[in-house]
Scaffold this motif. Structure first.
Motif, PDB file in Angstrom:
ATOM      1  N   LEU A  61      23.688  26.249  37.757  1.00 30.33           N
ATOM      2  CA  LEU A  61      24.888  27.169  37.573  1.00 30.33           C
ATOM      3  C   LEU A  61      26.166  26.386  38.106  1.00 30.33           C
ATOM      4  CD1 LEU A  61      23.460  30.807  37.379  1.00 30.33           C
ATOM      5  CD2 LEU A  61      23.841  29.153  35.450  1.00 30.33           C
ATOM      6  N   LEU A  62      26.117  26.258  39.335  1.00 26.39           N
ATOM      7  CA  LEU A  62      27.328  25.642  39.780  1.00 26.39           C
ATOM      8  C   LEU A  62      27.531  24.077  39.444  1.00 26.39           C
ATOM      9  CD1 LEU A  62      26.758  26.754  43.504  1.00 26.39           C
ATOM     10  CD2 LEU A  62      28.593  27.484  42.198  1.00 26.39           C
ATOM     11  N   THR A  63      26.461  23.465  39.126  1.00 23.36           N
ATOM     12  CA  THR A  63      26.765  22.138  38.435  1.00 23.36           C
ATOM     13  C   THR A  63      27.425  22.274  37.223  1.00 23.36           C
ATOM     14  OG1 THR A  63      24.700  21.324  39.905  1.00 23.36           O
ATOM     15  CG2 THR A  63      25.542  19.746  37.945  1.00 23.36           C
ATOM     16  N   TRP A  64      26.927  23.108  36.393  1.00 18.18           N
ATOM     17  CA  TRP A  64      27.502  23.517  35.014  1.00 18.18           C
ATOM     18  C   TRP A  64      28.788  23.670  35.229  1.00 18.18           C
ATOM     19  CZ3 TRP A  64      28.063  28.363  31.958  1.00 18.18           C
ATOM     20  CH2 TRP A  64      28.388  28.131  30.657  1.00 18.18           C
ATOM     21  N   LYS A  65      29.217  24.831  36.032  1.00 13.80           N
ATOM     22  CA  LYS A  65      30.701  25.331  36.396  1.00 13.80           C
ATOM     23  C   LYS A  65      31.566  24.007  36.635  1.00 13.80           C
ATOM     24  CE  LYS A  65      33.283  27.631  39.659  1.00 13.80           C
ATOM     25  NZ  LYS A  65      33.416  28.371  41.009  1.00 13.80           N
ATOM     26  N   THR A  66      31.212  23.144  37.576  1.00 16.03           N
ATOM     27  CA  THR A  66      31.964  22.337  37.682  1.00 16.03           C
ATOM     28  C   THR A  66      32.249  21.204  36.689  1.00 16.03           C
ATOM     29  OG1 THR A  66      30.318  20.899  38.704  1.00 16.03           O
ATOM     30  CG2 THR A  66      31.409  22.181  40.329  1.00 16.03           C
ATOM     31  N   SER A  67      31.335  21.165  35.634  1.00 14.23           N
ATOM     32  CA  SER A  67      31.710  20.225  34.531  1.00 14.23           C
ATOM     33  C   SER A  67      32.601  21.064  33.491  1.00 14.23           C
ATOM     34  CB  SER A  67      30.354  19.956  33.652  1.00 14.23           C
ATOM     35  OG  SER A  67      29.936  21.069  32.921  1.00 14.23           O
ATOM     36  N   LEU A  68      33.002  22.285  33.677  1.00 16.89           N
ATOM     37  CA  LEU A  68      33.667  22.961  32.749  1.00 16.89           C
ATOM     38  C   LEU A  68      35.427  22.744  33.056  1.00 16.89           C
ATOM     39  CD1 LEU A  68      31.659  26.303  32.454  1.00 16.89           C
ATOM     40  CD2 LEU A  68      31.711  24.439  31.076  1.00 16.89           C
ATOM     41  N   ASP A  69      36.345  23.043  32.211  1.00 21.21           N
ATOM     42  CA  ASP A  69      37.505  22.663  32.283  1.00 21.21           C
ATOM     43  C   ASP A  69      38.315  23.757  33.498  1.00 21.21           C
ATOM     44  OD1 ASP A  69      38.228  25.181  31.040  1.00 21.21           O
ATOM     45  OD2 ASP A  69      39.823  24.523  29.826  1.00 21.21           O
ATOM     46  N   ASN A  70      39.364  23.380  34.112  1.00 23.35           N
ATOM     47  CA  ASN A  70      39.906  24.140  35.324  1.00 23.35           C
ATOM     48  C   ASN A  70      40.288  25.354  35.064  1.00 23.35           C
ATOM     49  OD1 ASN A  70      39.753  21.451  36.873  1.00 23.35           O
ATOM     50  ND2 ASN A  70      41.886  21.167  36.029  1.00 23.35           N
ATOM     51  N   GLN A  71      40.566  25.922  33.962  1.00 24.18           N
ATOM     52  CA  GLN A  71      40.764  27.278  33.596  1.00 24.18           C
ATOM     53  C   GLN A  71      39.450  28.024  33.570  1.00 24.18           C
ATOM     54  OE1 GLN A  71      43.302  28.000  30.314  1.00 24.18           O
ATOM     55  NE2 GLN A  71      43.197  30.214  30.421  1.00 24.18           N
ATOM     56  N   THR A  72      38.553  27.558  33.141  1.00 23.81           N
ATOM     57  CA  THR A  72      37.164  28.213  33.242  1.00 23.81           C
ATOM     58  C   THR A  72      36.444  28.292  34.623  1.00 23.81           C
ATOM     59  OG1 THR A  72      36.575  27.245  31.063  1.00 23.81           O
ATOM     60  CG2 THR A  72      34.789  28.038  32.199  1.00 23.81           C
ATOM     61  N   GLN A  73      36.859  26.930  35.237  1.00 22.17           N
ATOM     62  CA  GLN A  73      36.273  26.986  36.553  1.00 22.17           C
ATOM     63  C   GLN A  73      37.134  28.226  37.509  1.00 22.17           C
ATOM     64  OE1 GLN A  73      35.623  23.416  38.626  1.00 22.17           O
ATOM     65  NE2 GLN A  73      35.864  22.503  36.904  1.00 22.17           N
ATOM     66  N   SER A  74      38.254  28.515  37.235  1.00 20.69           N
ATOM     67  CA  SER A  74      38.983  29.562  38.005  1.00 20.69           C
ATOM     68  C   SER A  74      38.499  30.854  37.505  1.00 20.69           C
ATOM     69  CB  SER A  74      40.635  29.312  37.777  1.00 20.69           C
ATOM     70  OG  SER A  74      40.946  27.981  38.295  1.00 20.69           O
ATOM     71  N   PHE A  75      38.486  30.887  36.216  1.00 17.48           N
ATOM     72  CA  PHE A  75      37.715  32.282  35.758  1.00 17.48           C
ATOM     73  C   PHE A  75      36.389  32.670  36.574  1.00 17.48           C
ATOM     74  CE2 PHE A  75      35.189  34.728  32.760  1.00 17.48           C
ATOM     75  CZ  PHE A  75      36.045  35.844  32.546  1.00 17.48           C
TER      76      PHE A  75
END
Length: 696
Positions: A61-75
């Protein structure tokens, strides 16, 4: 001695028991120790395995999170550490500590699924990513996701590519939603493996090809929605196996062929929508088996044949829409059985025969549209029973007879359209009861008699069209009460008398057409109040008097046609205020005086026709400003002076007619600039013609 023996004998058991107890205690301790070692050696790998599994889930899940855009990562800031079950937003877990549910619907996520390793989520039961901004293809390893998964929703995103056949391995799925994306290609036949599926949403994509026959294997389905795609071919007959189906949406595709007879086996159906396809052939009589149906939409197809009598068996129906097909024959009287019907659309077919009297039994109807057919005979008086009706469209048929007095009982009506028929007789005064009416179309019939005074009671009216009839008498002054009116068409009748002064109260009017009647008297100055007017047609009457100066207040006018009357006096200079005018017809009157210089201010004009009057004086040079003019008719007047040089500026002109006047002087050379001219009439004037020799 005996006592002594006795004493020695009593000590012996104690000496024997004590070592035995010791040995037993040692054995017990050894057993406990052995059990502890055994338990420890057995439980340690299990705990370790669970820990590894949890770590892998967190890493995935963390690997997937880091591939998402910055706003999504902040969310997803709560996603950190190695324990995904510890307050991670949208993540819930089994009691064992393994991830069971991921619910991130409507979270504004942006990115792809390419870095989400589905195989590292072995115990996942639900994955809900509905309504985000995820894009790209669904990875091929989707088939490696937990075989326990029951709920998968990727709907309302921006995914592309094909629907992976690997989804067919997820045999525990009960809900699969891929709707409102950009998926292309066929529906994979492997979808037939999902025997536990109750909901399948593939609507609003760009799917093509046939609906696979294997869809019929999904016997647990309740809800099947494949609408808004590019699916072709027939509806598979195997669809008849889906006996638990309550909703079937196949609308807005390119499906062809006939509706299969097997559709009648879907006896649990509530909602059947096959509209906006290319379906042909008849409506199968087996449709009468669908007794639970509340909505039946078959509109915008190429269905033929008659409406089956069995339609009357669908007594739960609320909405029946068969419009825009090629249906023929009569409306079956059995339709009167549909007592729960609120909407009945049969318009734009080739239905014939009379409107059945039984239509009056449909007392729940809100909308009745039978327009654009070949229906004959009278409007049945039983229509007066439909007290909940808000819309009644019977236009564009061959109906005859009079408008029944009972029409006045339909006090909920907003829209009444009986136009383009052969209705006769007068407009019933009871029409004044329809106080909620916003649209009344009675045009293009054979109605006679006068316009009833009661028409003035319809104060909610926006659109009143009584044109192309044989109405007589005067326009009732009560028409001035219709303050919400935007369109008033009374043209092409036999109306007489003057235009009532009260017409000036209709300040919301955009379009006023009173032409082709026998109206007399002058144009009322109150017409200047109609500041929203874009079209004013008073032509082809017997109007007299002068054009009122107030006409110049109608600054929204595009089209002003006062021709073919007996108007006198001069053209008012205030006409120059009508800067939006594209058409000005004043021809065939008795106008006199000169053409006002202000005519040159009408720079939007395409068509200027002042012919067949008694206009005098010269053609004003300002006419050269009318650069958009395609037609200029000044013929048959008493114009004098020369043709102005500025006429050559009208380079858009197709038709120039200045004939039958008293024009003098030479033809200006600038006329040679009119390269689009197809007609030039200068005859019957006093022009001097100079022929210039052309040297070779």
């Amino acid at each position: 001695m005996a006592l002594e023996y006795f004493s020695s004998y009593s000590l012996l058991p104690r000496l024997i028991i004590t070592p035995c107890l010791f040995i037993f205690l040692i054995f017990l301790l050894y057993s406990i120790s052995l059990f502890h070692v055994t338990f420890t050696s057995a439980s340690t790998p299990t705990t370790s395995f669970l820990k590894v599994e949890q770590d892998q889930e967190a890493v995935a899940l963390l690997t997937w999170k880091t591939s998402l855009d910055n706003q999504t990562q902040s969310f997803l800031s709560s996603w950190f550490g190695r324990n995904s079950c510890h307050h991670w937003f949208g993540v819930t877990c089994h009691s064992s500590g393994s991830v069971s549910n991921i619910d991130l619907h409507s979270c504004g996520l942006r990115g792809t699924l390419h870095n989400l390793n589905f195989s590292l989520l072995p115990n996942l039961l639900t994955l809900n990513l509905y309504n985000n901004s995820l894009y790209g293809t669904i990875p091929i390893n989707i088939g490696n996701i937990s075989k326990l998964i029951t709920y998968l929703d990727f709907g309302f995103n921006h995914f592309t590519g094909v629907i992976s056949p690997q989804l067919g391995f997820l045999t525990s799925l009960s809900v699969l939603a891929l709707s409102s994306n950009n998926f292309k290609g066929p529906i994979p036949p492997s979808i037939g493996n999902l025997r536990n599926l109750t909901t399948l949403y593939l609507f609003e994509n760009e799917l093509s090809g046939f609906i696979p026959q294997e869809i019929g294997l999904l016997r647990s389905l309740n809800d099947l929605q494949l609408s808004n795609n590019n699916l072709t071919g027939p509806i598979p007959s195997s669809i008849g196996n889906l006996r638990n189906l309550t909703t079937l949406y196949l609308y807005i595709n390119e499906l062809s062929g006939s509706i299969p007879q097997e559709i009648g086996l879907l006896t649990s159906l509530n909602d059947l929508e096959l509209s906006m396809n290319n379906l042909t052939g008849p409506i199968p009589p087996s449709i009468g088996n669908l007794r639970n149906l509340t909505t039946l939409y078959l509109y915008i197809n190429k269905l033929s044949g008659s409406i089956p009598q069995e339609i009357g068996l669908l007594t739960s129906l609320n909405d029946l829409v068969l419009a825009i097909n090629n249906l023929i024959g009569p409306i079956p009287p059995s339709i009167g059985n549909l007592r729960n019907l609120t909407n009945l659309y049969l318009s734009k077919n080739e239905l014939s025969g009379s409107i059945p009297q039984e239509i009056g039994l449909l007392r729940s109807l809100n909308v009745l549209q039978l327009s654009t057919n070949n229906l004959t005979g009278p409007i049945p008086p039983s229509i007066g029973n439909l007290r909940n009706l808000t819309t009644l469209y019977l236009h564009t048929n061959k109906l005859s007879g009079s408008i029944p007095q009972e029409i006045g009982l339909l006090t909920s009506l907003n829209d009444l359209e009986l136009s383009i028929n052969s209705l006769t007789g007068s407009i019933p005064p009871s029409i004044g009861n329809l106080r909620n009416l916003t649209t009344l179309y009675l045009h293009t019939n054979k109605l006679s008699g006068s316009i009833p005074q009661e028409i003035g009671l319809l104060t909610s009216l926006n659109d009143l069209e009584l044109s192309i009839n044989s109405l007589t008498g005067s326009i009732p002054p009560s028409i001035g009460n219709l303050r919400n009116l935007t369109t008033l068409y009374l043209h092409t009748n036999k109306l007489s008398g003057s235009i009532p002064q009260e017409i000036g109260l209709l300040t919301s009017l955009n379009d006023l057409e009173l032409s082709i009647n026998s109206l007399t008297g002058s144009i009322p100055p109150s017409i200047g109040n109609l500041r929203n007017l874009t079209t004013l047609y008073l032509h082809t009457n017997k109007l007299s008097g002068s054009i009122p100066q107030e006409i110049g207040l109608l600054t929204s006018l595009n089209d002003l046609e006062l021709s073919i009357n007996s108007l006198t006096g001069s053209i008012p200079p205030s006409i120059g205020n009508l800067r939006n005018l594209t058409t000005l017809y004043l021809h065939t009157n008795k106008l006199s005086g000169s053409i006002p210089q202000e005519i040159g201010l009408l720079t939007s004009l395409n068509d200027l026709e002042l012919s067949i009057n008694s206009l005098t004086g010269s053609i004003p040079p300002s006419i050269g400003n009318l650069r958009n003019l395609t037609t200029l008719y000044l013929h048959t007047n008493k114009l004098s002076g020369s043709i102005p040089q500025e006429i050559g500026l009208l380079t858009s002109l197709n038709d120039l007619e200045l004939s039958i006047n008293s024009l003098t002087g030479s033809i200006p050379p600038s006329i040679g600039n009119l390269r689009n001219l197809t007609t030039l009439y200068l005859h019957t004037n006093n022009l001097v013609l100079f022929l210039k020799r052309l040297d070779c």
